[in-house]
Write an enzyme that holds these catalytic residues in place. Sequence first.
Site, PDB file in Angstrom:
ATOM      1  N   ARG A 117      13.800 -15.851 -28.564  1.00 20.59           N
ATOM      2  CA  ARG A 117      13.778 -14.507 -28.003  1.00 20.59           C
ATOM      3  C   ARG A 117      14.627 -14.351 -26.746  1.00 20.59           C
ATOM      4  O   ARG A 117      14.903 -13.239 -26.307  1.00 20.59           O
ATOM      5  CB  ARG A 117      12.337 -14.021 -27.777  1.00 20.59           C
ATOM      6  CG  ARG A 117      11.558 -14.693 -26.675  1.00 20.59           C
ATOM      7  CD  ARG A 117      10.065 -14.428 -26.840  1.00 20.59           C
ATOM      8  NE  ARG A 117       9.469 -13.688 -25.735  1.00 20.59           N
ATOM      9  CZ  ARG A 117       8.161 -13.572 -25.517  1.00 20.59           C
ATOM     10  NH1 ARG A 117       7.299 -14.118 -26.368  1.00 20.59           N
ATOM     11  NH2 ARG A 117       7.712 -12.917 -24.510  1.00 20.59           N
TER      12      ARG A 117
ATOM     13  N   ARG B 162      -6.514 -13.410 -22.203  1.00 25.97           N
ATOM     14  CA  ARG B 162      -5.870 -14.477 -22.959  1.00 25.97           C
ATOM     15  C   ARG B 162      -5.886 -15.764 -22.135  1.00 25.97           C
ATOM     16  O   ARG B 162      -5.567 -15.753 -20.951  1.00 25.97           O
ATOM     17  CB  ARG B 162      -4.425 -14.078 -23.269  1.00 25.97           C
ATOM     18  CG  ARG B 162      -3.669 -15.161 -23.995  1.00 25.97           C
ATOM     19  CD  ARG B 162      -2.321 -14.682 -24.443  1.00 25.97           C
ATOM     20  NE  ARG B 162      -1.357 -14.628 -23.362  1.00 25.97           N
ATOM     21  CZ  ARG B 162      -0.105 -14.199 -23.521  1.00 25.97           C
ATOM     22  NH1 ARG B 162       0.303 -13.756 -24.694  1.00 25.97           N
ATOM     23  NH2 ARG B 162       0.728 -14.197 -22.513  1.00 25.97           N
TER      24      ARG B 162
ATOM     25  N   ASN C 162       6.236 -10.177 -29.894  1.00 28.66           N
ATOM     26  CA  ASN C 162       7.364 -10.768 -29.155  1.00 28.66           C
ATOM     27  C   ASN C 162       7.639 -12.164 -29.692  1.00 28.66           C
ATOM     28  O   ASN C 162       8.778 -12.535 -29.945  1.00 28.66           O
ATOM     29  CB  ASN C 162       7.057 -10.857 -27.653  1.00 28.66           C
ATOM     30  CG  ASN C 162       6.618  -9.522 -27.076  1.00 28.66           C
ATOM     31  OD1 ASN C 162       6.860  -8.489 -27.669  1.00 28.66           O
ATOM     32  ND2 ASN C 162       5.972  -9.556 -25.924  1.00 28.66           N
ATOM     33  N   ASP C 163       6.575 -12.940 -29.846  1.00 30.22           N
ATOM     34  CA  ASP C 163       6.755 -14.288 -30.390  1.00 30.22           C
ATOM     35  C   ASP C 163       6.853 -14.269 -31.909  1.00 30.22           C
ATOM     36  O   ASP C 163       7.658 -14.985 -32.487  1.00 30.22           O
ATOM     37  CB  ASP C 163       5.588 -15.194 -29.954  1.00 30.22           C
ATOM     38  CG  ASP C 163       5.862 -15.813 -28.593  1.00 30.22           C
ATOM     39  OD1 ASP C 163       7.014 -16.219 -28.351  1.00 30.22           O
ATOM     40  OD2 ASP C 163       4.933 -15.874 -27.769  1.00 30.22           O
TER      41      ASP C 163
ATOM     42  N   ARG D 167      -2.546 -11.319 -19.324  1.00 36.55           N
ATOM     43  CA  ARG D 167      -1.778 -12.576 -19.391  1.00 36.55           C
ATOM     44  C   ARG D 167      -2.145 -13.438 -18.185  1.00 36.55           C
ATOM     45  O   ARG D 167      -1.579 -13.292 -17.111  1.00 36.55           O
ATOM     46  CB  ARG D 167      -0.280 -12.281 -19.339  1.00 36.55           C
ATOM     47  CG  ARG D 167       0.288 -11.557 -20.539  1.00 36.55           C
ATOM     48  CD  ARG D 167       1.788 -11.350 -20.350  1.00 36.55           C
ATOM     49  NE  ARG D 167       2.488 -11.117 -21.590  1.00 36.55           N
ATOM     50  CZ  ARG D 167       2.835  -9.907 -22.038  1.00 36.55           C
ATOM     51  NH1 ARG D 167       2.543  -8.836 -21.345  1.00 36.55           N
ATOM     52  NH2 ARG D 167       3.487  -9.796 -23.182  1.00 36.55           N
TER      53      ARG D 167
ATOM     54  N   CYS E  45      -0.347  -6.500 -29.239  1.00 36.58           N
ATOM     55  CA  CYS E  45      -0.083  -6.462 -27.806  1.00 36.58           C
ATOM     56  C   CYS E  45       1.349  -6.852 -27.467  1.00 36.58           C
ATOM     57  O   CYS E  45       1.722  -6.936 -26.315  1.00 36.58           O
ATOM     58  CB  CYS E  45      -1.073  -7.343 -27.053  1.00 36.58           C
ATOM     59  SG  CYS E  45      -1.035  -9.055 -27.591  1.00 36.58           S
TER      60      CYS E  45
ATOM     61  N   GLU F 202       0.912 -14.889 -33.795  1.00 35.41           N
ATOM     62  CA  GLU F 202       2.310 -14.831 -33.353  1.00 35.41           C
ATOM     63  C   GLU F 202       3.155 -15.966 -33.938  1.00 35.41           C
ATOM     64  O   GLU F 202       4.291 -16.165 -33.534  1.00 35.41           O
ATOM     65  CB  GLU F 202       2.407 -14.787 -31.813  1.00 35.41           C
ATOM     66  CG  GLU F 202       1.524 -15.751 -31.077  1.00 35.41           C
ATOM     67  CD  GLU F 202       1.530 -15.556 -29.555  1.00 35.41           C
ATOM     68  OE1 GLU F 202       2.313 -14.755 -29.029  1.00 35.41           O
ATOM     69  OE2 GLU F 202       0.733 -16.249 -28.903  1.00 35.41           O
TER      70      GLU F 202
ATOM     71  N   HIS G  26       0.818  -1.202   0.000  1.00 32.08           N
ATOM     72  CA  HIS G  26       0.000   0.000   0.000  1.00 32.08           C
ATOM     73  C   HIS G  26       0.857   1.260   0.000  1.00 32.08           C
ATOM     74  O   HIS G  26       0.480   2.284  -0.545  1.00 32.08           O
ATOM     75  CB  HIS G  26      -0.968  -0.025   1.194  1.00 32.08           C
ATOM     76  CG  HIS G  26      -2.188  -0.829   0.892  1.00 32.08           C
ATOM     77  ND1 HIS G  26      -2.899  -1.519   1.835  1.00 32.08           N
ATOM     78  CD2 HIS G  26      -2.819  -1.046  -0.281  1.00 32.08           C
ATOM     79  CE1 HIS G  26      -3.917  -2.134   1.253  1.00 32.08           C
ATOM     80  NE2 HIS G  26      -3.892  -1.866  -0.032  1.00 32.08           N
TER      81      HIS G  26
HETATM   82  C1  PEP Z   1       3.764 -11.712 -27.710  1.00 31.00           C
HETATM   83  O1  PEP Z   1       4.248 -12.816 -27.994  1.00 31.00           O
HETATM   84  O2  PEP Z   1       3.969 -10.688 -28.379  1.00 31.00           O
HETATM   85  C2  PEP Z   1       2.899 -11.565 -26.530  1.00 31.00           C
HETATM   86  C3  PEP Z   1       2.270 -10.449 -26.284  1.00 31.00           C
HETATM   87  O3  PEP Z   1       2.811 -12.628 -25.702  1.00 31.00           O
HETATM   88  P1  PEP Z   1       3.907 -12.991 -24.592  1.00 31.00           P
HETATM   89  O4  PEP Z   1       4.930 -11.896 -24.580  1.00 31.00           O
HETATM   90  O5  PEP Z   1       3.157 -13.125 -23.325  1.00 31.00           O
HETATM   91  O6  PEP Z   1       4.413 -14.293 -25.125  1.00 31.00           O
HETATM   92 MG    MG Z   2       3.436 -14.618 -27.099  1.00 28.80          MG
END
Ligand code: PEP
Ligand code: MG
Length: 566
Positions: A461, A328, A450-451, A292, A498, A427, A185
């Site tokens: 990655r 998700r 990201n993926d 997530r 995202c 992705e 807090h």
């Molecule tokens: C992504 O892969 O871009 C994504 C948002 O999922 P995460 O980073 O949770 O794999």
């Molecule tokens: Mg992902």
Amino acid sequence: MIKGIGVSGGIGIGTAVVIKQQAASYEEHAADPAAEKNRFHQALEQFCEQTEKLAEEMAQSAGEKEGEILRGHILMVKDPFMQSQIEEQIDAGSSAEAAVDFACTLFIQMFESSGDELTIQRAADVRDIRQRLFELLTNSGSSALSALPMGTVLVAEDLTPSMTAQMDKAAIAGIVTQNGGRTSHSAILARALRIPAVLQVENAAGRIQNGDKIALDGSSGEVWINPNSEQLAELEEKKKSYEALTAELRTLVGKPTQTADGKQAELCANMGTPSDLPAVLENDCEGIGLFRTEFLFMDRDKAPTLEEQFEVYKKVVTALEGKPVIIRTLDVGGDKDIPYLGMKQEENPFLGFRAVRYCLKNQALFHDQLKALVMAAAFGDLRIMVPLVTTVTEVREVKAMIASIQAECQEEGISFGKTIPLGVMIETPAACMIADLLAKETDFFSIGTNDLTQYVMAADRGNQEAAYLYSTYDPAVLRSIERIISSAHTSKIPVGMCGEAAADPLLTPLLLAYGLDEFSVSAPSVLPTRRTIARWNMPEAGQVAEHVRSLSTAEEIQTYLESVQK
Ligand code: PEP
Ligand code: MG
């Protein structure tokens, strides 16, 4: 320089006032239980009166929700179990102080052993209650906090909500504490009051002396004790630019997200646990573009039950008050291991049994998550999103499960969402290649860059050696993104992003030109992204995209995007 964790951004520079909490000393036993109970109830009454007053002040200075944190202390102290523990101890011959200590310690231990970060942080609230009840019982209250000199950097073992409420906020340049976490807090209140704060600085109250000159960076978690003049000048400069930037960003709160020539985009936030909610709401997001859910499954020894999940999803949807919330389904595997799910060691975990593949083969677990989502959809605009899709069959199987769960809810007479938009994360290269087919089966896309980047570039990655290939600026990735957006639009479904790329200001003109409908970024990136979008107009963004199409490498594209960055 010493380091803790930065929990409330900004640079604070000032003079240290070190608050050392005295360990309370009291008589263990008392001869007259009736008199002790009387003392306790008087202290309790004063506690409630003072706390209500502090809560009102806090609501004025920081906001209604922050006031509620202190009102929570009244509820906690009036908890019938807490009350009965105290009275029983007094009846057995304890002094009021000893009885309060006993009952509060019981609650502290209970919270600390919960294994849940949020609940553990509530132990600090009980310590705060105990300290204040002691002060009231022994008439030893500390009034130092309300009369601090201007430019004070407050240094304490723990900054409790009541200390935060009592202090003269205008006088505080920064906060440094030994304890507390991001979700404590004290961290929430420091953020709400916009006071730079660094917590978890080892032995802060021992290393820092009253009167020391202190500088702190509430984003990086760095603390300088008696910095030299060069460091100080640099930090003063940083402070000025931080303040100018935040002032500019604050002007964007409540404003629509649109380009200079009026093309609107939706700007949502990514989140991982309900503890992200305050930051998400403070930053004025227009919805949640990615929740997530795997974080609900982590750091515990068994999966959350259907009911537990339902409560969390309902809480998030309710807090967003009708704005869209894309949740998700469990994205386990790859680099996200959840030991109790018994996943096998794999040669290539990123290409293996993960995310929707795992869920479809573990129907009981998936059923519970989907049912919790279907039930929570009755409380707002909840949308379900499936990660790591590679085939249309996967989507059809998920749709069939949702339909059968809806029928189950109908039969059981439970309220549920009747039309829940279903989207997929794009992705994988497969999803990109069949985006037109997936678009016919779904209500929306969200590009997980990201993926997508790692799969398109065939570069893990998390692998440092392959990191030079892992670039969203690569034409292979940019062409994939453009193709995905155009396939979605051909089928008239919206498409968001995202992955981290959505918050990259270099990519903003490209994403606008490609026609991305929704940007979903981490809470601190919401307002900066709104600002970058506002700086572009569509014809200029179109020209940038056209030029990028003529370039051949990630390096060329990045250099060019840097040269036109706004
Ligand atoms: C992504 O892969 O871009 C994504 C948002 O999922 P995460 O980073 O949770 O794999
Ligand atoms: Mg992902």
